[in-house]
Design an enzyme around this catalytic site. Structure first.
Site, PDB file in Angstrom:
ATOM      1  NE  ARG A  21      -3.800  -2.186  -0.345  1.00 54.89           N
ATOM      2  CZ  ARG A  21      -3.655  -3.411  -0.856  1.00 54.89           C
ATOM      3  NH1 ARG A  21      -2.479  -3.798  -1.307  1.00 54.89           N
ATOM      4  NH2 ARG A  21      -4.660  -4.245  -0.922  1.00 54.89           N
TER       5      ARG A  21
ATOM      6  CB  SER B 220     -11.366 -10.585  -0.260  1.00 57.44           C
ATOM      7  OG  SER B 220     -10.482  -9.490  -0.331  1.00 57.44           O
TER       8      SER B 220
ATOM      9  CG  ASP C 192      -5.559  -3.027   2.408  1.00 54.58           C
ATOM     10  OD1 ASP C 192      -4.439  -3.087   2.958  1.00 54.58           O
ATOM     11  OD2 ASP C 192      -6.087  -4.005   1.848  1.00 54.58           O
TER      12      ASP C 192
HETATM   13  N1  ARG Z   1      -5.264  -8.652   6.648  1.00 51.87           N
HETATM   14  C1  ARG Z   1      -4.202  -8.346   5.760  1.00 51.87           C
HETATM   15  C2  ARG Z   1      -3.682  -6.947   6.006  1.00 51.87           C
HETATM   16  O1  ARG Z   1      -4.368  -6.159   6.576  1.00 51.87           O
HETATM   17  C3  ARG Z   1      -4.557  -8.583   4.321  1.00 51.87           C
HETATM   18  C4  ARG Z   1      -5.347  -7.516   3.638  1.00 51.87           C
HETATM   19  C5  ARG Z   1      -5.707  -7.884   2.249  1.00 51.87           C
HETATM   20  N2  ARG Z   1      -6.352  -6.802   1.561  1.00 51.87           N
HETATM   21  C6  ARG Z   1      -7.335  -6.995   0.675  1.00 51.87           C
HETATM   22  N3  ARG Z   1      -7.861  -5.910   0.157  1.00 51.87           N
HETATM   23  N4  ARG Z   1      -7.797  -8.160   0.344  1.00 51.87           N
HETATM   24  O2  ARG Z   1      -2.581  -6.627   5.642  1.00 51.87           O
END
Ligand code: ARG
Length: 408
Positions: free
Chosen positions: A96, A177, A125
């Site tokens: 990110r 996802s 995110d």
């Molecule tokens: N839980 C993990 C994190 O916060 C994975 C996030 C995955 N993001 C997604 N948009 N599928 O880093």
């Protein structure tokens, strides 16, 4: 009157595709779509680029940032042995901030007044995007259409898409996802939301099933490091990037690198997460093994705490923050002499360190051996133990005197 521009982090999926339309029609922006290549698997980014234009973006860009991702982000994560909650190697949390950096760069290049992302309101995110942008340009507005629009269900979103000429997926949506990059793959949602349910076999794409015959015989791999970063594989010099790709492959073939965990999200809830991180876990394990040999005891112990804090900051969206920057300085100082080789054995879902050597090794055979070559001063041990245990002795005598024996 010319319209304001908004740079959208675009993935090609339904959410961000609808977001192009939404920002254009409902919010009156000219949308610049930006897809960032951080090494995600099987994605035709040229197709993604054209799709954005077809939906109505005024400009669509694909940026291959893999080299920068490796050099500036993954290298720091490896040297910090970064594992959130001692388990998760921060796959998404690392990508990110580099996406944010390029969003902000494109906003400046195109004169856009705002940027946008496609995150929902439940995850980490959104925090990483918005706090990251704030750190790089506090005056830039960040929009989160998917979080803030009134389309509550996927059906409503599909209806909106159909009505507005946004291509909707023809195949049934995967119940999961997924997010991925060079450092691994994250899988959430669907049946995985029940922490009691064993993850179905078909969610994995990077790692073989360790119970299967496919895993075959044990395989040995030698990794060489210089100043805390891998520089060669089995004696052949390669870039860090090439090594990540190669190790993902070897470790994945042997079914190593799956994680099934309950994780504490920054937004306050616990979630069940599955990760496939064969390369990341192998490299961190090997790197730690070399540090065990090369770092002085106090430094090694202190660094463990720093590593935990580093991972937490990055997980919490604070990649661009003064504390994280200062910790990078500390970690970088510790790595100067983390140079040497580590030998690993992969077999049926496991990866074990079986050897390590370094010109900077602090392991002294003559001190450690129980053989004749022993140079450790045994007589010095008696006085040392006596003084080390003195406070305990004083405390125990006092307890006995006051009749409080047995109580701590
Ligand atoms: N839980 C993990 C994190 O916060 C994975 C996030 C995955 N993001 C997604 N948009 N599928 O880093």
């Amino acid at each position: 009157m010319s319209r304001e521009k908004c740079v959208l982090a675009y993935s090609g999926g339904l959410d961000t595709s609808v977001a192009i339309k939404w920002l254009t029609e409902e919010r009156g922006f000219d949308v610049v779509a930006l897809a960032v290549d951080v090494g995600q698997e099987r994605q035709d980014l040229e197709f993604v680029r054209r799709k954005a234009l077809e939906i109505g973006a005024v400009e669509s860009i694909v940026k291959d940032v893999r080299e920068e991702f490796v050099e500036e982000f993954l290298s720091r994560a490896l040297r910090a042995n970064a594992l959130y909650e001692n388990k998760y190697p921060l796959v998404s949390a690392l990508s990110r901030p580099i996406i944010v950096k390029h969003l902000v760069e494109e906003a400046h290049r195109t004169g856009a007044s705002c940027v946008a992302h496609g995150c929902t309101g439940k995850g980490n995110d959104q925090v990483r995007f918005e706090v990251g942008v704030a750190a790089l340009d506090p005056d830039l507005l960040v929009l989160a259409p998917v979080r803030d629009w009134p389309l509550r269900t996927r059906e409503e979103e599909m209806d909106y898409a159909r009505e507005h000429g946004v291509p909707v997926p023809t195949t049934k949506k995967s119940p999961y996802s997924i997010d991925d990059n060079l450092w691994g793959r994250t899988i959430e949602c669907g049946v995985l939301e029940d922490p009691w349910v064993e993850p179905p076999d078909d969610i994995y794409t990077l790692t073989a099933d360790a119970r299967g015959d496919a895993c075959g015989d044990p395989e040995y791999v030698e990794l060489s490091f210089e100043a805390g970063l891998p520089v060669a594989l089995d004696g052949q010099r390669k870039s860090f990037h090439e090594i990540i790709v190669a190790i993902n492959d070897v470790a994945g073939r042997h079914g190593f690198g799956r994680i099934d965990m309950i994780e504490n999200r920054l937004v306050g809830l616990k979630s069940r997460e599955i990760y496939e991180v064969p390369g990341a876990l192998t490299l961190i394990q090997a790197h730690k093994a070399l540090e065990d040999l090369c770092l002085e005891r106090d430094l090694l112990h202190f660094k463990l705490g720093i590593e935990q804090k580093w991972a937490e900051l990055v997980y919490y969206g604070l990649w661009y923050s003064p504390l994280k920057e200062a910790l990078d300085g500390f970690v970088s100082t510790t790595q100067k002499l983390v140079t040497g080789d580590v030998r690993l054995r992969f077999f049926k879902g496991s990866c074990v360190v079986v050897g390590r050597r370094s010109d900077y090794s602090l392991y002294d055979y003559n001190l450690a051996t129980y053989d004749a070559a022993d140079s450790f001063d045994h007589t010095a041990a008696r006085g040392f133990v006596e003084l080390w245990g003195l406070p305990t002795k004083v405390w125990a005598r006092q307890r006995r005197k006051t009749g409080k024996e047995g109580e701590v």
